[in-house]
Design a protein around this motif. Structure first.
Motif, PDB file in Angstrom:
ATOM      1  N   PHE A   1       1.562  -1.037   0.251  1.00 15.59           N
ATOM      2  CA  PHE A   1       0.008  -0.239   0.100  1.00 15.59           C
ATOM      3  C   PHE A   1       1.169   1.353   0.136  1.00 15.59           C
ATOM      4  O   PHE A   1       1.662   1.631   0.577  1.00 15.59           O
ATOM      5  CB  PHE A   1      -0.666  -0.095   1.468  1.00 15.59           C
ATOM      6  CG  PHE A   1      -1.888   1.048   1.500  1.00 15.59           C
ATOM      7  CD1 PHE A   1      -3.268   1.071   0.657  1.00 15.59           C
ATOM      8  CD2 PHE A   1      -1.512   2.296   2.279  1.00 15.59           C
ATOM      9  CE1 PHE A   1      -3.476   2.648   0.892  1.00 15.59           C
ATOM     10  CE2 PHE A   1      -2.312   3.646   2.458  1.00 15.59           C
ATOM     11  CZ  PHE A   1      -3.128   3.475   1.925  1.00 15.59           C
ATOM     12  N   THR A   2       0.992   2.010  -1.019  1.00 15.24           N
ATOM     13  CA  THR A   2       1.223   3.336  -1.155  1.00 15.24           C
ATOM     14  C   THR A   2       0.194   4.312  -0.062  1.00 15.24           C
ATOM     15  O   THR A   2      -0.952   4.824  -1.054  1.00 15.24           O
ATOM     16  CB  THR A   2       1.741   3.943  -2.518  1.00 15.24           C
ATOM     17  OG1 THR A   2       2.578   2.790  -3.024  1.00 15.24           O
ATOM     18  CG2 THR A   2       2.790   5.604  -2.568  1.00 15.24           C
ATOM     19  N   PRO A   3       0.477   5.410   0.832  1.00 14.92           N
ATOM     20  CA  PRO A   3      -0.355   5.840   1.191  1.00 14.92           C
ATOM     21  C   PRO A   3      -0.863   7.374   0.016  1.00 14.92           C
ATOM     22  O   PRO A   3       0.362   7.833  -0.501  1.00 14.92           O
ATOM     23  CB  PRO A   3       0.580   7.212   2.552  1.00 14.92           C
ATOM     24  CG  PRO A   3       1.256   5.279   2.408  1.00 14.92           C
ATOM     25  CD  PRO A   3       2.060   4.815   1.347  1.00 14.92           C
TER      26      PRO A   3
ATOM     27  N   ASN B   1      -6.471   6.874   3.786  1.00 17.32           N
ATOM     28  CA  ASN B   1      -4.698   6.064   4.661  1.00 17.32           C
ATOM     29  C   ASN B   1      -5.535   5.965   5.813  1.00 17.32           C
ATOM     30  O   ASN B   1      -4.460   5.087   6.279  1.00 17.32           O
ATOM     31  CB  ASN B   1      -4.194   7.095   4.791  1.00 17.32           C
ATOM     32  CG  ASN B   1      -3.672   7.806   3.420  1.00 17.32           C
ATOM     33  OD1 ASN B   1      -3.198   6.970   1.823  1.00 17.32           O
ATOM     34  ND2 ASN B   1      -3.429   9.402   3.221  1.00 17.32           N
ATOM     35  N   ASP B   2      -6.915   5.062   6.263  1.00 17.77           N
ATOM     36  CA  ASP B   2      -7.449   4.759   7.306  1.00 17.77           C
ATOM     37  C   ASP B   2      -6.338   2.908   7.380  1.00 17.77           C
ATOM     38  O   ASP B   2      -7.009   2.373   6.373  1.00 17.77           O
ATOM     39  CB  ASP B   2      -8.252   5.070   7.988  1.00 17.77           C
ATOM     40  CG  ASP B   2      -9.162   3.723   9.113  1.00 17.77           C
ATOM     41  OD1 ASP B   2      -8.478   3.316   9.548  1.00 17.77           O
ATOM     42  OD2 ASP B   2     -10.234   4.598   8.940  1.00 17.77           O
ATOM     43  N   PRO B   3      -5.610   1.998   7.435  1.00 15.85           N
ATOM     44  CA  PRO B   3      -5.767   1.135   8.016  1.00 15.85           C
ATOM     45  C   PRO B   3      -7.005   0.495   7.993  1.00 15.85           C
ATOM     46  O   PRO B   3      -6.719  -1.234   7.317  1.00 15.85           O
ATOM     47  CB  PRO B   3      -4.286   0.738   9.064  1.00 15.85           C
ATOM     48  CG  PRO B   3      -3.726   2.318   9.094  1.00 15.85           C
ATOM     49  CD  PRO B   3      -4.768   3.192   8.624  1.00 15.85           C
TER      50      PRO B   3
ATOM     51  N   ASN C   1      -8.933   0.619   6.616  1.00 16.11           N
ATOM     52  CA  ASN C   1     -10.210   0.979   5.026  1.00 16.11           C
ATOM     53  C   ASN C   1      -8.600  -0.131   3.886  1.00 16.11           C
ATOM     54  O   ASN C   1      -9.413   0.191   2.023  1.00 16.11           O
ATOM     55  CB  ASN C   1     -10.166   1.884   4.240  1.00 16.11           C
ATOM     56  CG  ASN C   1     -11.831   1.983   5.220  1.00 16.11           C
ATOM     57  OD1 ASN C   1     -12.274   1.853   5.965  1.00 16.11           O
ATOM     58  ND2 ASN C   1     -11.381   3.641   5.802  1.00 16.11           N
ATOM     59  N   ASP C   2      -7.756  -0.381   4.261  1.00 19.65           N
ATOM     60  CA  ASP C   2      -6.528  -1.186   2.831  1.00 19.65           C
ATOM     61  C   ASP C   2      -7.201  -2.372   2.989  1.00 19.65           C
ATOM     62  O   ASP C   2      -7.384  -2.378   1.357  1.00 19.65           O
ATOM     63  CB  ASP C   2      -5.319  -1.603   4.624  1.00 19.65           C
ATOM     64  CG  ASP C   2      -4.554  -0.206   4.162  1.00 19.65           C
ATOM     65  OD1 ASP C   2      -4.772   1.156   4.158  1.00 19.65           O
ATOM     66  OD2 ASP C   2      -4.105  -0.685   5.216  1.00 19.65           O
TER      67      ASP C   2
ATOM     68  N   ILE D   1     -10.240  -0.826  -0.332  1.00 21.77           N
ATOM     69  CA  ILE D   1      -9.511  -0.653  -1.512  1.00 21.77           C
ATOM     70  C   ILE D   1      -8.163  -1.483  -2.301  1.00 21.77           C
ATOM     71  O   ILE D   1      -7.948  -1.617  -3.085  1.00 21.77           O
ATOM     72  CB  ILE D   1      -8.155   0.681  -0.957  1.00 21.77           C
ATOM     73  CG1 ILE D   1      -9.230   1.250  -0.137  1.00 21.77           C
ATOM     74  CG2 ILE D   1      -7.515   1.706  -1.751  1.00 21.77           C
ATOM     75  CD1 ILE D   1      -8.641   3.482   0.491  1.00 21.77           C
ATOM     76  N   GLU D   2      -7.893  -2.187  -1.706  1.00 25.90           N
ATOM     77  CA  GLU D   2      -6.737  -3.057  -2.061  1.00 25.90           C
ATOM     78  C   GLU D   2      -7.725  -4.469  -2.606  1.00 25.90           C
ATOM     79  O   GLU D   2      -7.524  -4.283  -3.659  1.00 25.90           O
ATOM     80  CB  GLU D   2      -6.045  -3.741  -1.234  1.00 25.90           C
ATOM     81  CG  GLU D   2      -4.631  -5.085  -2.009  1.00 25.90           C
ATOM     82  CD  GLU D   2      -4.177  -5.169  -2.251  1.00 25.90           C
ATOM     83  OE1 GLU D   2      -3.379  -5.209  -3.667  1.00 25.90           O
ATOM     84  OE2 GLU D   2      -3.951  -3.439  -2.477  1.00 25.90           O
TER      85      GLU D   2
ATOM     86  N   ARG E   1      -8.887  -2.016  -6.146  1.00 20.31           N
ATOM     87  CA  ARG E   1      -7.050  -2.208  -6.630  1.00 20.31           C
ATOM     88  C   ARG E   1      -7.380  -3.155  -6.978  1.00 20.31           C
ATOM     89  O   ARG E   1      -7.053  -3.755  -8.615  1.00 20.31           O
ATOM     90  CB  ARG E   1      -6.038  -1.439  -6.504  1.00 20.31           C
ATOM     91  CG  ARG E   1      -5.182  -1.795  -6.955  1.00 20.31           C
ATOM     92  CD  ARG E   1      -3.803  -1.014  -6.138  1.00 20.31           C
ATOM     93  NE  ARG E   1      -3.268  -2.296  -5.246  1.00 20.31           N
ATOM     94  CZ  ARG E   1      -3.306  -3.541  -6.414  1.00 20.31           C
ATOM     95  NH1 ARG E   1      -2.717  -3.394  -6.937  1.00 20.31           N
ATOM     96  NH2 ARG E   1      -2.462  -4.362  -5.348  1.00 20.31           N
TER      97      ARG E   1
ATOM     98  N   HIS F   1     -14.823   6.026   8.219  1.00 17.83           N
ATOM     99  CA  HIS F   1     -13.957   6.936   8.618  1.00 17.83           C
ATOM    100  C   HIS F   1     -14.839   7.281   9.800  1.00 17.83           C
ATOM    101  O   HIS F   1     -15.111   8.523   9.844  1.00 17.83           O
ATOM    102  CB  HIS F   1     -12.926   7.215   8.433  1.00 17.83           C
ATOM    103  CG  HIS F   1     -11.868   7.758   8.532  1.00 17.83           C
ATOM    104  ND1 HIS F   1     -10.262   6.999   9.685  1.00 17.83           N
ATOM    105  CD2 HIS F   1     -11.051   8.841   9.514  1.00 17.83           C
ATOM    106  CE1 HIS F   1     -10.132   7.579   9.918  1.00 17.83           C
ATOM    107  NE2 HIS F   1     -10.262   9.313   9.853  1.00 17.83           N
TER     108      HIS F   1
END
Length: 153
Positions: free
Chosen positions: A3-5, A71-73, A75-76, A79-80, A83, A104
């Protein structure tokens, strides 16, 4: 892929481009007038699912809140998945449709306007929600359908 912020300038651009492509995060949740909010509140009473009408006081506040959300972990994973499924050429269906819903709780509250009784008032808001869709040619293929503050949380 790690993950890139998100950067602030990237989030600002995504919000601006989303306004040009049938998004309404700015139109209805930042630059809307008090009368527009009151009118929208009256109209939402006839539509199921929308109970509150809120608006950020400043675009910079919306950018900062969106940056924190993206950028909230917590939600990683969503989002991944968004993507990866895009990269593999499949449409992301999410839980109940084509959009991805992210929430969030902000560390520090932001001032938010809300419609009540034909007028608006401001209140400190901590909880925000974003609905995203795919759009090629955008940073990270993200189109922000809407982004707003919520009561509670």
């Amino acid at each position: 892929m790690p993950f890139t912020p998100f950067t602030r300038s990237e989030v600002k651009l995504i919000l601006q481009l989303s306004e040009q492509g049938q998004g309404h995060a700015g139109e209805r949740h930042v630059s809307i007038t008090n009368q527009g909010m009151a009118d929208r509140q009256m109209g939402t009473r006839q539509r199921a699912g929308i109970t509150d009408v809120t608006s950020f006081v400043k675009f910079d506040d919306q950018i900062d809140a969106a940056l924190a959300l993206l950028n909230d972990p917590a939600n990683d994973a969503e989002i991944e998945r968004f993507r990866v499924e895009k990269r593999q050429g499949r449409g992301y269906a999410g839980e109940g449709g084509r959009y991805v819903e992210l929430s969030h709780t902000l560390t520090s509250p932001v001032q938010m306007r809300y419609a009540i009784g034909g007028t608006t008032r401001t209140f400190p808001c901590r909880r925000v929600k974003m609905i995203i869709d795919k759009c090629n040619g955008r940073p990270r293929s993200i189109h922000i359908v809407t982004f707003f503050g919520e009561f509670g949380g």
